[in-house]
Design a protein around this motif. Structure first.
Motif, PDB file in Angstrom:
ATOM      1  N   GLU A  62       0.830  -1.208   0.000  1.00  0.00           N
ATOM      2  CA  GLU A  62       0.000   0.000   0.000  1.00  0.00           C
ATOM      3  C   GLU A  62       0.862   1.255   0.000  1.00  0.00           C
ATOM      4  O   GLU A  62       0.558   2.230  -0.694  1.00  0.00           O
ATOM      5  N   GLN A  68      -5.108  -0.686  -1.941  1.00  0.00           N
ATOM      6  CA  GLN A  68      -5.380  -1.220  -0.619  1.00  0.00           C
ATOM      7  C   GLN A  68      -5.971  -2.632  -0.712  1.00  0.00           C
ATOM      8  O   GLN A  68      -6.935  -2.875  -1.428  1.00  0.00           O
ATOM      9  N   LEU A  95     -12.219   0.532   0.880  1.00  0.00           N
ATOM     10  CA  LEU A  95     -10.874   0.166   0.436  1.00  0.00           C
ATOM     11  C   LEU A  95     -10.578   0.757  -0.939  1.00  0.00           C
ATOM     12  O   LEU A  95     -11.445   0.809  -1.802  1.00  0.00           O
ATOM     13  N   GLY A  96      -9.350   1.156  -1.142  1.00  0.00           N
ATOM     14  CA  GLY A  96      -8.936   1.740  -2.415  1.00  0.00           C
ATOM     15  C   GLY A  96      -8.975   3.252  -2.377  1.00  0.00           C
ATOM     16  O   GLY A  96      -9.661   3.867  -1.563  1.00  0.00           O
ATOM     17  N   GLY A 103      -9.247  -1.193  -4.586  1.00  0.00           N
ATOM     18  CA  GLY A 103      -9.272  -1.962  -3.349  1.00  0.00           C
ATOM     19  C   GLY A 103      -9.701  -3.402  -3.594  1.00  0.00           C
ATOM     20  O   GLY A 103     -10.500  -3.681  -4.494  1.00  0.00           O
ATOM     21  N   GLY A 248      -9.583   3.474   5.219  1.00  0.00           N
ATOM     22  CA  GLY A 248      -9.794   3.318   3.794  1.00  0.00           C
ATOM     23  C   GLY A 248      -9.573   4.627   3.062  1.00  0.00           C
ATOM     24  O   GLY A 248      -9.600   5.704   3.649  1.00  0.00           O
TER      25      GLY A 248
END
Length: 262
Positions: A62, A68, A95-96, A103, A248
């Motif tokens: 990351e 992520q 996420l991402g 993500g 996140g």
């Protein structure tokens, strides 16, 4: 003699049944743990050393790429569909990166023997549904059948990282040499300026001490007591406030994924 159930009682019982049904559905939803690292192992199937290795690999990736990845291991789903649960987790964790949506979420429900790979919008080209299914079936399932959870997750993580690296995604901004040079120069200037201020303050303090030696000594002793007290409270506060955290990046799910079992 025939007895009829009053309409009021009938409606009351109907409302009770409806409310209980709604509460039963809401209670059946599986809890979502906080996002605090690369791997969240609520089922405790990984050793501490195994989890640490996976955490370091995921968090290092990351830091280097910005994408992520998260692995969530839970004991069971409480009769909730794993696809619905995966969507809820992705929506809560986000996420991402925002507007990149890079993500990936791997969910493993141990007692249900189910797993789900949820992919963000930005990675649907790198990890299409057929590839996600292949990762579950070829890397995870064979090891999970023998309860070798670390080996399966480790291999699957390597495969996911390799696929993301092939995708032309924006990279995190890096500090160049000139920026570092300016920072070092600024630090040096601050140090020099601090020495000058300290010299002026020392000269002024020496002149002042010629006239107020006794009062200055008393004040200095009081200050030392105050500093000791503040130092004690400060150290106590700092020792209890440190904790690992991860957040996140604002990414969205919905790029696809796959569901499997073992």
């Amino acid at each position: 003699m025939t007895h009829y159930l009053p309409i009021q009682k009938f409606m009351a019982w109907l409302w009770i049944i409806l409310i209980n049904s709604i509460l039963g559905v809401s209670m059946a939803q599986t809890a979502i743990p906080p996002l605090n690292n690369g791997v969240m192992d609520s089922a405790s199937v990984l050793k501490a050393s195994e989890k640490s290795k996976l955490d370091e690999k995921i968090m290092q990736f990351e830091r280097e790429s910005g994408s992520q990845i998260a692995v969530l291991i839970i004991p069971e789903l409480n009769n909730e569909d794993i696809v619905d649960y995966g969507i809820r987790v992705m929506e809560e964790w986000q996420l991402g990166r925002k507007n990149i949506d890079d993500g990936v979420l791997l969910i493993i429900s141990v007692n249900d023997r189910k797993m789900r790979l949820e992919v963000g919008y930005g990675l649907e080209g790198a990890i299409p549904d057929i590839t996600a299914a292949k990762i579950l079936n070829e890397y995870l399932a064979p090891h999970f059948k023998n309860q070798n959870y670390y080996q399966g997750i480790n291999q699957a993580t390597y495969a996911i990282l390799a696929l993301i690296k092939q995708e032309p995604l924006p990279t995190p901004p890096q500090n160049n040499g000139s920026t570092l040079g300016w920072i070092m120069m600024a630090v040096m200037m601050l140090v020099i300026f601090g020495f000058i201020l300290f010299f002026i303050y020392s000269m002024f303090n020496n002149v002042k001490n010629l006239f107020v030696i006794s009062s200055s000594q008393h004040s200095r002793n009081s200050d030392n007591d105050d500093r000791s007290s503040r130092s004690y409270h400060s150290s106590s506060s700092n020792s209890s406030s440190s904790s690992d955290s991860r957040s996140g990046g604002g990414g969205r799910s919905g790029g696809g994924g796959a569901t499997g079992g073992w």
